[in-house]
Design an enzyme around this catalytic site. Structure first.
Site, PDB file in Angstrom:
ATOM      1  N   ASP A  71      87.394 -16.092-118.485  1.00 21.53           N
ATOM      2  CA  ASP A  71      88.252 -15.533-119.520  1.00 21.53           C
ATOM      3  C   ASP A  71      88.286 -16.520-120.692  1.00 21.53           C
ATOM      4  O   ASP A  71      87.910 -17.693-120.542  1.00 21.53           O
ATOM      5  CB  ASP A  71      89.655 -15.318-118.942  1.00 21.53           C
ATOM      6  CG  ASP A  71      90.613 -14.731-119.957  1.00 21.53           C
ATOM      7  OD1 ASP A  71      90.184 -13.883-120.741  1.00 21.53           O
ATOM      8  OD2 ASP A  71      91.794 -15.133-119.960  1.00 21.53           O
ATOM      9  N   ASP A 102      93.523 -16.337-116.131  1.00 23.96           N
ATOM     10  CA  ASP A 102      94.937 -16.673-116.007  1.00 23.96           C
ATOM     11  C   ASP A 102      95.864 -15.488-116.175  1.00 23.96           C
ATOM     12  O   ASP A 102      97.065 -15.605-115.946  1.00 23.96           O
ATOM     13  CB  ASP A 102      95.315 -17.745-117.039  1.00 23.96           C
ATOM     14  CG  ASP A 102      95.213 -17.230-118.470  1.00 23.96           C
ATOM     15  OD1 ASP A 102      94.474 -16.248-118.703  1.00 23.96           O
ATOM     16  OD2 ASP A 102      95.873 -17.815-119.352  1.00 23.96           O
ATOM     17  N   ASP A 131      93.074 -10.266-115.358  1.00 23.09           N
ATOM     18  CA  ASP A 131      91.979 -10.939-114.659  1.00 23.09           C
ATOM     19  C   ASP A 131      92.059 -10.762-113.140  1.00 23.09           C
ATOM     20  O   ASP A 131      91.092 -11.064-112.435  1.00 23.09           O
ATOM     21  CB  ASP A 131      91.997 -12.447-114.962  1.00 23.09           C
ATOM     22  CG  ASP A 131      91.817 -12.749-116.441  1.00 23.09           C
ATOM     23  OD1 ASP A 131      90.939 -12.119-117.057  1.00 23.09           O
ATOM     24  OD2 ASP A 131      92.563 -13.584-116.974  1.00 23.09           O
TER      25      ASP A 131
END
Length: 1038
Positions: free
Chosen positions: A385, A743, A747
């Site tokens: 990410d 995080d 995700d």
């Protein structure tokens, strides 16, 4: 019952509606005591919180809908205990059985039992020798079992201590103030506020929810679909109703407020854990490898033991009746069980995990299962990410823009605002359409000292809107004069947030309500299509036509290419929309707002800077150097993603392909097997940037092309579902082991689906629950460290397995008709003391210089043991060691007047008077010869140990005494094994019981020349491997 507590387990008559199968952390079975006595599900059936009306809830739990609990009430209720769920009881008897009989201990038990049988009732001779071997085997079993237990306890202690570093907190309202408290300190009656990404800290009765609030209850129900929340009961079953927030579940969308009605063991999760038994054991990759290795070695050892006994019974006993007794055959055959069992390997595995636990703790990395760290060592693709992972996650507004003008110096822009109306409108949307809020501080506190709760984007905009307040624009007054009527929080699918507000004009009896306004904040490329007008800096409203779109898109592209996250701020009046917000259900209002998301006025843009973490670029360089590809997977704009990717080194190519470029020029891998779909090792790096819309149009050939051709990939504007599909598609091709690091709530699906998920310590509870590893201090640089440690674990275990796999001398006795060159005692002693002491030194080895330059291990093909491994042991090292050891045996016999043909194929001739020697002399010759053989193999293993320390690197660059690869455990192990030899040969008690004896001086020095020769030959082999990496020698290298 696997992973479930069914409706029957609680009661088939308790609820009118049968409820779903429950899946929780612990896989269990109901205990007999639970079945007999009080049904532990009774308290679940008796839950009534969901049947109460909202006003009854506050009265029933003695709390207030706005003020929450008073501090006096909190202190009183705290005496009822902490909000902590007790872990299920550990079944220690199973652990003890595993310590005593696990690993290779069961083979030691077989050896012990047959030794006892040869002592009694077979009455073997000499009895003291046989009994001594049995006691030695029992001692080894006790020692190894104790070691396993101590290491297991120590590893558990280390991991428990690091788990305490994860703080679980809850936002509550007490004494009318919003504050953050440890989740363990919650009490019944607390008014708790939770939002997207939070774990529900206790069982809550929901009293206020946003229209889109949803819970992930998969921890309890096993359902993958999120469950909507509500404030009214939807079922008599407390596990089915939607107006309860259950402890341990997660908020995946929206916000809500609830009253705590149960804490700790009295929550539904606590009840289910109490009904549970032990946790079901699941093997990781490395544990499967070790179990596979154990089965092969154990089967090999048992087979050779059986062959030895069968050959004696079917041939030697009949043809050479005086050669060996039954008890002698059993004792001699024990060499097969002990020689082929690498007793040091399980000890080294346990020791390795302990070492890794301590190293990971130093780097503030929490691994939920230590054995999974080896999986990260196999990683070939890392999907990362962007926000909060590659970047700091501490955002600040850097730029603002209206249709006709942009500003970089924001403070100066507001101080000299040419048109207060436009700036006021911008701040109005920024401040009132915002999911962040201040916690526990009043308005007089300086902005930089106020605590904010919310995601990084909203907190940045909140900070911006409060910090630019001036005499002409009073933000505090703006907030106080507006009422928030309705809200749709931001989510990854919509990529916008919507708030309905209404202004209060006047005061007291003369207060008037203004018209409702819709405020929207979100991704420009999503909201631009819903805009019909735009605001200039002077406050004038102009049509949002093609020219206006081009102008504002150019600003967006400029900011995005600099790495800024760009948001559009929009608004529109709802004066003509007929809707009664007070009497229309939230779901109906939400549907209506979706239909009204049009004819917006684009107020302006804000550019938010989120700088990359300082350690990311160097870490990615190391990861890529280790043969791993790093893909960025973000929900942000493509240009923003590419800009950050270039800054951190994910993208290094000058030209970045598009979807059309890929389809026109990339190799399509037509009819290629899945494992072949990967970039060539010699191909140049190619980069591509794709969006969620591109992924939505993908066919299988497209997946083949992007995964098989590109090493630098940016996926932008992706949804959680697309992230999940991306992980699954990568795993299907190229034998990839996929790691995901993130995080956010969005995700979590990808983290779960990956081979190993990594969450940031500052991330959402949902992400941390889904991940297998957590970076507690948010350092991206911990990733290459973990990769190196994962590879080091496997590398060192392979070295240990190579070193401790010896050879059995018993076959010279069975098939060559000679006296046993190594007694059963010395064979057992060598395998379980000398070998173990030396092999432990290998677990302290530092990484080889080329460890992070190698390609990732293909876990589906490259096993701990393969044909190269056994070739190295038996056809390379073994073919040097065994002849050298036997030559020392024959050399000693020659010094006593017995030539080669005098000691081989002798069988039952080795009796009193043979070659003029008495039986006592012959027995003495054998005893000394066995000690010579023992000393030879011990000191030859010095060369074997030094050779096993490196797979390709020369010892010149890995000296154990100094330099980066120093390992003082190696010389200490050599000294320790030499001391064991001295004790065995010179210990009076051992001489008396096991017939050991001192040996001539010349036989102490010669083995060191053999050790040096073995090391030199292996060094030559490594030189060939390094110099000619495509040669047959290199292809056969282990």
């Amino acid at each position: 019952m696997d992973k479930a507590v069914t409706a029957k387990a609680i009661s088939e008559q308790a609820f009118p509606i049968n409820y779903r199968t429950l899946s929780i952390h612990v896989d269990n079975k109901l205990s007999a005591s639970n079945k007999k006595a009080v049904d532990p599900s009774d308290p679940i059936r008796e839950i009534t919180a969901h049947t109460l009306e909202n006003d009854q809830v506050f009265h029933h739990y003695s709390t207030h809908p706005e003020l929450g609990l008073e501090h006096v009430a909190v202190a009183r209720k705290s005496k009822d205990g902490k909000n902590v769920i007790s872990p299920p009881p550990t079944q220690y008897w199973k652990k003890v059985l595993n310590y005593v009989f696990g690993g290779f201990n069961f083979l030691m038990w077989i050896a012990f039992i047959v030794t006892i049988l040869s002592y009694k009732p077979l009455n073997g001779t000499p009895p003291n020798f046989i009994l001594g071997v049995a006691i030695l085997l029992l001692f080894v079993i006790i020692l190894s079992s104790t070691f396993y237990a101590v290491v297991d306890w120590n590893a558990s202690r280390v991991m428990k201590s690091i788990k305490n570093l994860i703080a679980e907190e809850a936002v509550v309202i007490r004494d009318g103030k919003q504050q953050t408290v440890p989740a363990a300190n919650l009490v019944v009656g607390d008014l708790v506020m939770i939002s997207m990404g939070d774990r529900v800290p206790a069982d809550l009765r929901l009293v206020e929810t946003s229209s889109d609030v949803k819970f992930d209850r998969s921890l309890l129900t096993g359902e993958s679909d999120a469950v909507p929340g509500a404030i009214h009961s939807t079922s008599l079953n407390p596990l089915e109703t939607r107006n309860l927030g259950l402890s341990g579940t997660f908020v995946v969308q929206g916000t809500c407020t609830g009253v705590v009605f149960a804490i700790g063991d009295r929550t539904i999760m606590g009840r289910l854990v109490a009904m549970s038994g032990e946790t079901k054991f699941k093997m990781t990759t490395i544990q499967k490898e070790l179990w596979f290795f154990t089965k092969i070695v154990s089967g090999y050892a048992l087979t050779l033991f059986a062959i030895s006994i069968i050959v004696w019974a079917a041939w030697l006993r009949k043809n050479f009746p005086g050669f060996e007794t039954a008890s002698g055959a059993i004792i001699n055959s024990l060499g097969c069980l002990t020689a082929f069992v690498p007793q040091g390997l399980p000890i080294c595995v346990a020791l390795s995990l302990t070492i890794i636990a301590k190293r990971m703790a130093k780097h503030n990395v929490l691994v939920k299962n230590l054995a999974t760290i080896e999986t990260l060592g196999c990683m070939s693709v890392l999907c990362s990410d962007k926000t909060g992972t590659l970047t700091v996650g501490k955002m600040s507004v850097e730029s603002i823009a209206f249709l006709d003008r942009s500003f970089r110096d924001i403070e100066s822009a507001f101080a000299n605002a040419p048109g207060s109306a436009s700036f006021k409108s911008l701040l109005e949307v920024a401040r009132l359409c915002n999911g962040a809020s201040f916690i526990g501080t009043d308005d007089s506190t300086p902005i930089d000292q106020r605590t904010m709760k919310g995601d990084a984007t909203d907190t940045a905009i909140l900070h911006f809107s409060e910090s630019v307040s001036n005499g002409r624009i009073d933000v505090a007054k703006m907030v106080a004069s507006h009422e928030k009527i309705f809200e749709i929080p931001f989510n990854s699918k919509n990529k916008w947030m919507l708030t309905i507000i209404r202004e209060h004009r006047g005061g007291g009896d003369k207060m008037e309500l203004g018209e409702p306004f819709m405020l929207v904040k979100g991704a420009p490329d999503v909201l631009f299509h819903a805009c019909s007008t735009a605001l200039n800096v002077d406050g004038s409203v102009v049509p949002f036509d093609g020219a206006a779109y081009q102008r504002i898109s150019a600003i967006q592209s400029e900011w995005s290419s600099e790495g800024q996250r760009v948001l559009a701020l929009c608004r529109r009046s709802l004066d003509g929309v007929q809707v009664d917000f007070n009497h229309t259900s939230p779901n109906d209002v939400e549907e209506m707002m979706y239909s009204q998301l049009r004819n917006l006025t684009l107020v302006g843009l804000v550019g938010i800077r989120d700088p990359p973490r300082s350690d990311v670029r160097a870490a990615i360089q190391v990861i890529r150097g280790a043969g791993c590809r790093v893909f960025m997977v973000t929900g942000d704009h493509k240009l923003t993603g590419v800009a950050i990717a270039k800054q951190v080194g994910i993208v290094t190519s000058d030209y970045i392909d598009t979807l059309n470029d890929m389809r026109s020029s990339a190799h399509a891998f037509v009819d290629a097997p899945p494992q072949a779909i990967k970039p060539d090792d010699d191909s140049l790096d190619r980069a591509i940037a794709l969006t969620g819309d591109d992924i939505a149009s993908f066919k299988q050939d497209d997946w083949n092309m992007v995964i098989g051709n590109y090493t630098e990939v940016v996926f932008a504007r992706t949804t959680p579902e697309q992230k999940l599909r991306l992980v699954e598609e990568i795993k299907l091709r190229g034998d990839n082991i996929v790691a995901v690091i993130g995080d956010g709530v969005n995700d979590a699906p990808a983290l779960k689906a990956s081979d190993i998920g990594v969450a940031m310590g500052s991330g959402s509870d949902v992400a941390k629950e889904a991940a297998a590893m957590i970076l507690l201090d948010n350092k991206f640089s911990s990733i290459p460290v973990s990769i190196e440690l994962g590879r080091l674990v496997f590398d060192n275990l392979k070295k240990v397995a190579l070193y401790v796999m010896p050879f059995a001398a018993v076959f010279t006795n069975v098939f060559l008709g000679m006296q046993l060159p190594l007694s059963s005692y010395l064979q057992v002693c060598f395998s379980i003391t000398n070998d173990v002491v030396m092999s432990i030194a290998l677990m302290f080895e530092q990484p080889e210089m080329d460890l992070m330059q190698r390609k990732p291990r293909n876990a589906r093909i490259n096993r701990l043991t393969d044909w190269k491994f056994f070739f190295q042991i038996y056809l390379f090292i073994g073919l040097m060691m065994w002849p050298c050891a036997m030559s020392m045996w024959f050399l000693y016999m020659h010094t006593q007047g017995l030539k080669f043909h005098d000691v081989i194929l002798v069988y039952d001739k080795w009796t009193d008077g043979y070659k003029g020697f008495t039986i006592d002399q012959l027995t003495h010759f054998v005893g000394v010869g066995q000690c010579v053989y023992y000393v030879t193999i011990v000191f030859m293993q010095y060369g074997g140990l030094l050779a096993a320390r490196n797979r390709r690197v020369s010892i010149i660059h890995s000296n154990p005494l100094w330099g980066p690869r120093r390992n003082y455990a190696v010389p200490l192990g050599m000294i320790a094994t030499a001391l064991i030899v001295v004790v065995n040969l010179y210990g009076p008690g051992l001489q008396r019981v096991f017939g050991t004896t001192p040996i001539p001086g010349m036989f102490w020095g010669l083995p060191f020349t053999f050790a040096l020769g073995i090391l030199c030959v292996d060094e030559t082999r490594k030189l060939v491997v390094r110099t000619y990496p495509t040669s047959i020698v290199a292809k056969m290298a282990w």
